[in-house]
Design a protein around this motif. Structure first.
Motif, mmCIF file in Angstrom:
data_model
loop_
_atom_site.group_PDB
_atom_site.id
_atom_site.type_symbol
_atom_site.label_atom_id
_atom_site.label_comp_id
_atom_site.label_asym_id
_atom_site.label_seq_id
_atom_site.Cartn_x
_atom_site.Cartn_y
_atom_site.Cartn_z
ATOM 1 N N LEU A 45 0.869 -1.188 0.000
ATOM 2 C CA LEU A 45 0.000 0.000 0.000
ATOM 3 C C LEU A 45 0.901 1.232 0.000
ATOM 4 O O LEU A 45 1.787 1.351 0.842
ATOM 5 C CB LEU A 45 -0.893 -0.035 1.243
ATOM 6 N N ALA A 46 0.671 2.106 -0.941
ATOM 7 C CA ALA A 46 1.500 3.311 -1.005
ATOM 8 C C ALA A 46 0.611 4.529 -1.176
ATOM 9 O O ALA A 46 -0.460 4.449 -1.790
ATOM 10 C CB ALA A 46 2.466 3.203 -2.171
ATOM 11 N N ILE A 47 1.048 5.623 -0.610
ATOM 12 C CA ILE A 47 0.343 6.890 -0.859
ATOM 13 C C ILE A 47 1.244 7.683 -1.805
ATOM 14 O O ILE A 47 2.325 8.137 -1.428
ATOM 15 C CB ILE A 47 0.063 7.653 0.447
ATOM 16 N N ASP A 48 0.794 7.792 -3.036
ATOM 17 C CA ASP A 48 1.621 8.435 -4.058
ATOM 18 C C ASP A 48 1.604 9.962 -3.928
ATOM 19 O O ASP A 48 2.572 10.626 -4.274
ATOM 20 C CB ASP A 48 1.121 8.057 -5.470
ATOM 21 N N ASN A 49 0.501 10.471 -3.465
ATOM 22 C CA ASN A 49 0.366 11.922 -3.410
ATOM 23 C C ASN A 49 -0.474 12.300 -2.188
ATOM 24 O O ASN A 49 -1.482 11.653 -1.894
ATOM 25 C CB ASN A 49 -0.306 12.390 -4.710
ATOM 26 N N PHE A 50 -0.044 13.331 -1.485
ATOM 27 C CA PHE A 50 -0.790 13.780 -0.305
ATOM 28 C C PHE A 50 -0.847 15.302 -0.335
ATOM 29 O O PHE A 50 0.176 15.971 -0.464
ATOM 30 C CB PHE A 50 -0.069 13.286 0.965
ATOM 31 N N TYR A 51 -2.064 15.846 -0.243
ATOM 32 C CA TYR A 51 -2.205 17.304 -0.306
ATOM 33 C C TYR A 51 -3.245 17.760 0.705
ATOM 34 O O TYR A 51 -4.335 17.192 0.783
ATOM 35 C CB TYR A 51 -2.623 17.732 -1.718
ATOM 36 N N GLN A 52 -2.882 18.764 1.484
ATOM 37 C CA GLN A 52 -3.834 19.323 2.461
ATOM 38 C C GLN A 52 -3.965 20.828 2.204
ATOM 39 O O GLN A 52 -2.953 21.538 2.130
ATOM 40 C CB GLN A 52 -3.349 19.067 3.891
ATOM 41 N N ASP A 53 -5.208 21.301 2.064
ATOM 42 C CA ASP A 53 -5.379 22.737 1.801
ATOM 43 C C ASP A 53 -5.531 23.518 3.113
ATOM 44 O O ASP A 53 -5.495 22.925 4.205
ATOM 45 C CB ASP A 53 -6.544 22.970 0.839
ATOM 46 N N LYS A 54 -5.766 24.809 2.971
ATOM 47 C CA LYS A 54 -5.853 25.688 4.136
ATOM 48 C C LYS A 54 -6.965 25.297 5.095
ATOM 49 O O LYS A 54 -6.875 25.436 6.293
ATOM 50 C CB LYS A 54 -6.081 27.137 3.669
ATOM 51 N N LEU A 55 -8.051 24.818 4.512
ATOM 52 C CA LEU A 55 -9.214 24.441 5.331
ATOM 53 C C LEU A 55 -9.025 23.092 6.034
ATOM 54 O O LEU A 55 -9.870 22.654 6.780
ATOM 55 C CB LEU A 55 -10.475 24.404 4.461
ATOM 56 N N GLY A 56 -7.952 22.452 5.723
ATOM 57 C CA GLY A 56 -7.662 21.154 6.353
ATOM 58 C C GLY A 56 -8.174 19.962 5.546
ATOM 59 O O GLY A 56 -8.138 18.819 5.992
ATOM 60 N N TYR A 57 -8.681 20.263 4.325
ATOM 61 C CA TYR A 57 -9.185 19.163 3.497
ATOM 62 C C TYR A 57 -8.014 18.426 2.856
ATOM 63 O O TYR A 57 -7.138 19.029 2.245
ATOM 64 C CB TYR A 57 -10.128 19.698 2.408
ATOM 65 N N VAL A 58 -8.045 17.124 3.022
ATOM 66 C CA VAL A 58 -6.920 16.311 2.541
ATOM 67 C C VAL A 58 -7.319 15.539 1.283
ATOM 68 O O VAL A 58 -8.397 14.956 1.216
ATOM 69 C CB VAL A 58 -6.465 15.300 3.637
ATOM 70 N N ASN A 59 -6.432 15.582 0.316
ATOM 71 C CA ASN A 59 -6.558 14.732 -0.880
ATOM 72 C C ASN A 59 -5.371 13.773 -0.886
ATOM 73 O O ASN A 59 -4.236 14.222 -0.727
ATOM 74 C CB ASN A 59 -6.480 15.588 -2.150
ATOM 75 N N ALA A 60 -5.640 12.518 -1.057
ATOM 76 C CA ALA A 60 -4.518 11.561 -1.074
ATOM 77 C C ALA A 60 -4.729 10.527 -2.178
ATOM 78 O O ALA A 60 -5.870 10.095 -2.431
ATOM 79 C CB ALA A 60 -4.396 10.872 0.275
ATOM 80 N N ASP A 61 -3.650 10.155 -2.857
ATOM 81 C CA ASP A 61 -3.716 9.113 -3.902
ATOM 82 C C ASP A 61 -3.138 7.820 -3.343
ATOM 83 O O ASP A 61 -1.949 7.741 -3.039
ATOM 84 C CB ASP A 61 -2.909 9.540 -5.138
ATOM 85 N N PHE A 62 -3.988 6.836 -3.234
ATOM 86 C CA PHE A 62 -3.561 5.532 -2.706
ATOM 87 C C PHE A 62 -3.230 4.606 -3.866
ATOM 88 O O PHE A 62 -3.915 4.603 -4.889
ATOM 89 C CB PHE A 62 -4.705 4.881 -1.906
ATOM 90 N N ASN A 63 -2.226 3.812 -3.665
ATOM 91 C CA ASN A 63 -1.877 2.809 -4.676
ATOM 92 C C ASN A 63 -1.713 1.457 -3.985
ATOM 93 O O ASN A 63 -0.811 1.265 -3.184
ATOM 94 C CB ASN A 63 -0.573 3.231 -5.365
#
Lengths: 261, 182
Positions: free
Chosen positions: B155-173
């Protein structure tokens, strides 16, 4: 050279006592051997043929007994089911029709279908077991008898998450037999969009029954299990009752009947 | 008459041992001839017997063949049916149960986490998830790793992004073993 009287007498005696019996013995043996040996080898041949024929008869009797055991009505019903699930030809209308019906049942929208059917009806005409056929503008199609053939295509659907999952579930449990190779799902504003890469299968009918003494493949528990596993499949199209085993004109195509020896 | 007397005279003059030898030779010849004659009769008898036997077998075979031929339509349907079941079996065995994966992932997903997109192939799953709760990502990872049905090998997280509001986007592989799921 002149032989004496006594020598002549002795020669006659020797001839009478020894040469004639030995000569007749040799003639008897030679004649018997000449006539009997071929007969003896014929007997061996006959014995071999008889043994072979006995074996054939045993196989035929076993086959006949099995054929008599088959419940024709049940077989006919089961065949109709499996013909719907694994059709005998590349039935593009059937694929489209089943997708259409799935769409109606689950409430999803089938946004697009992309497929390259390649060779269609010509498959039926070819009398070969395996041949690569390339038609202009079409994909190469390998025709193999008694093997499952594939039609690959992709579809794009959209709808609610539940309806999309229901569509996928039903697709995998309906006719014609279809596998999903890849799935790509996106959620946009509560709407689920899915791109499905599918393969639908079909299988050409055997062209001949083979030799008459070819034993019947047993319909064992494993095969029964396989058939039962598709028992609850939704059938989207009932094939015309073109194979009615109670009638001699039952083969799909009368002129090139598959049910001939 | 004179010749016979002459022969008798000749026989008398032959030694007894030679006559005996000749007699033995004649008897042996007779016996061998007899054996050969009997053998001939036996062989001919056998031949006749086997011939008749073979013919009757042949008749039986032919009549059984005719009877089988009357079932040829049944046999054809049966053959086609069996072949299709075998074909069905091979397809079902190689079937990738993608819907089961979808349901498992759905079940493992915490409520606070949303899956924005997912790609499922035979050997991998790629997901883009979004959440405001970082812990839910941790829970999701734990659920995925501990799900015995998914059999995730990596399991890998290729990309992790958190914006100012604390919303997280993550790409799981995820790398999966597709043969395991039932």
């Amino acid at each position: 050279m002149k032989l004496s009287k006594k020598t002549k007498k002795n020669l006659i005696i020797i001839t009478k006592l020894f040469v004639i019996p030995i000569l007749s013995l040799v003639i008897v043996i030679a004649l018997t051997a000449y006539f009997l040996f071929p007969r003896a080898s014929q007997i061996q041949e006959l014995l071999d043929k008889k043994n072979k024929e006995e074996k054939t008869l045993k196989n035929l009797e076993t086959k006949l007994a099995k054929l008599k055991e088959i419940n024709a009505n049940e077989l006919n019903e089961n065949y109709t089911i499996i013909e719907n699930i694994l059709p005998s030809k590349k039935d593009i209308p059937l694929i489209l029709s089943s997708l259409n019906q799935l769409q109606d049942q689950t409430g999803v929208n089938v946004d697009s279908i992309s497929l390259q059917p390649g060779l269609l009806e010509l498959l039926e005409e070819l009398e070969v077991n395996k041949e690569e056929v390339i038609i202009p503008g079409g994909l190469p199609t390998v025709i193999e008898e008694n093997k499952t053939q594939e039609v690959s295509y992709d579809i794009s659907i959209s709808g609610s998450k539940e309806s999309v999952i229901s569509f996928i579930d039903k697709l995998l449990a309906s006719s014609p037999l279809t596998n999903i190779n890849n799935l790509s799902l996106d959620e946009v504003y509560g709407q689920t969009r899915v791109l499905l890469y599918l393969t639908t299968f079909y299988m050409n009918l055997p062209k001949s029954l083979g030799t008459i003494d070819k034993p019947l493949t047993a319909y064992n528990d494993d095969l029964k299990g396989v058939f039962e596993s598709v028992g609850n499949y939704t059938i989207y199209k009932i094939v015309p009752d073109n194979i009615n085993i109670s009638s001699s004109s039952a083969s799909p195509k009368k002129d090139q009947s598959i049910f001939t020896f | 008459m004179s010749i016979e007397i002459n022969l008798l005279k000749q026989k008398e003059s032959i030694p007894e041992s030679v006559l005996k030898l000749s007699r033995i030779l004649k008897i042996i010849s007779l016996i061998i001839t007899g054996i050969f004659v009997i053998a001939s009769i036996i062989i001919l008898g056998f031949r006749l017997f086997f011939n008749l036997n073979y013919q009757s077998l042949e008749n039986k075979v032919n009549s059984t063949k005719k009877e089988i031929e009357s079932f040829k339509t049944t046999e054809g349907v049966y053959l086609a049916f069996i072949q299709k079941v075998v074909g069905l079996d091979s397809v079902l065995k190689q079937r990738f149960k993608i819907n089961q994966y979808l349901k498992k992932i759905q079940a493992d997903k915490p409520a606070e986490l949303s899956i924005n997109s997912i790609k499922i192939a035979r050997d991998s799953i790629q997901m883009q998830i979004g959440t405001l709760n970082l812990k839910s990502i941790d829970d999701f990872i734990n659920n995925l790793q501990n799900d015995p049905d998914l059999n995730i090998t990596s399991l890998a997280i290729d990309n992790f992004y958190q914006d100012k509001l604390g919303y997280v986007n993550a790409d799981f592989n995820l790398v999966i073993d597709a043969e395991v799921i039932n």
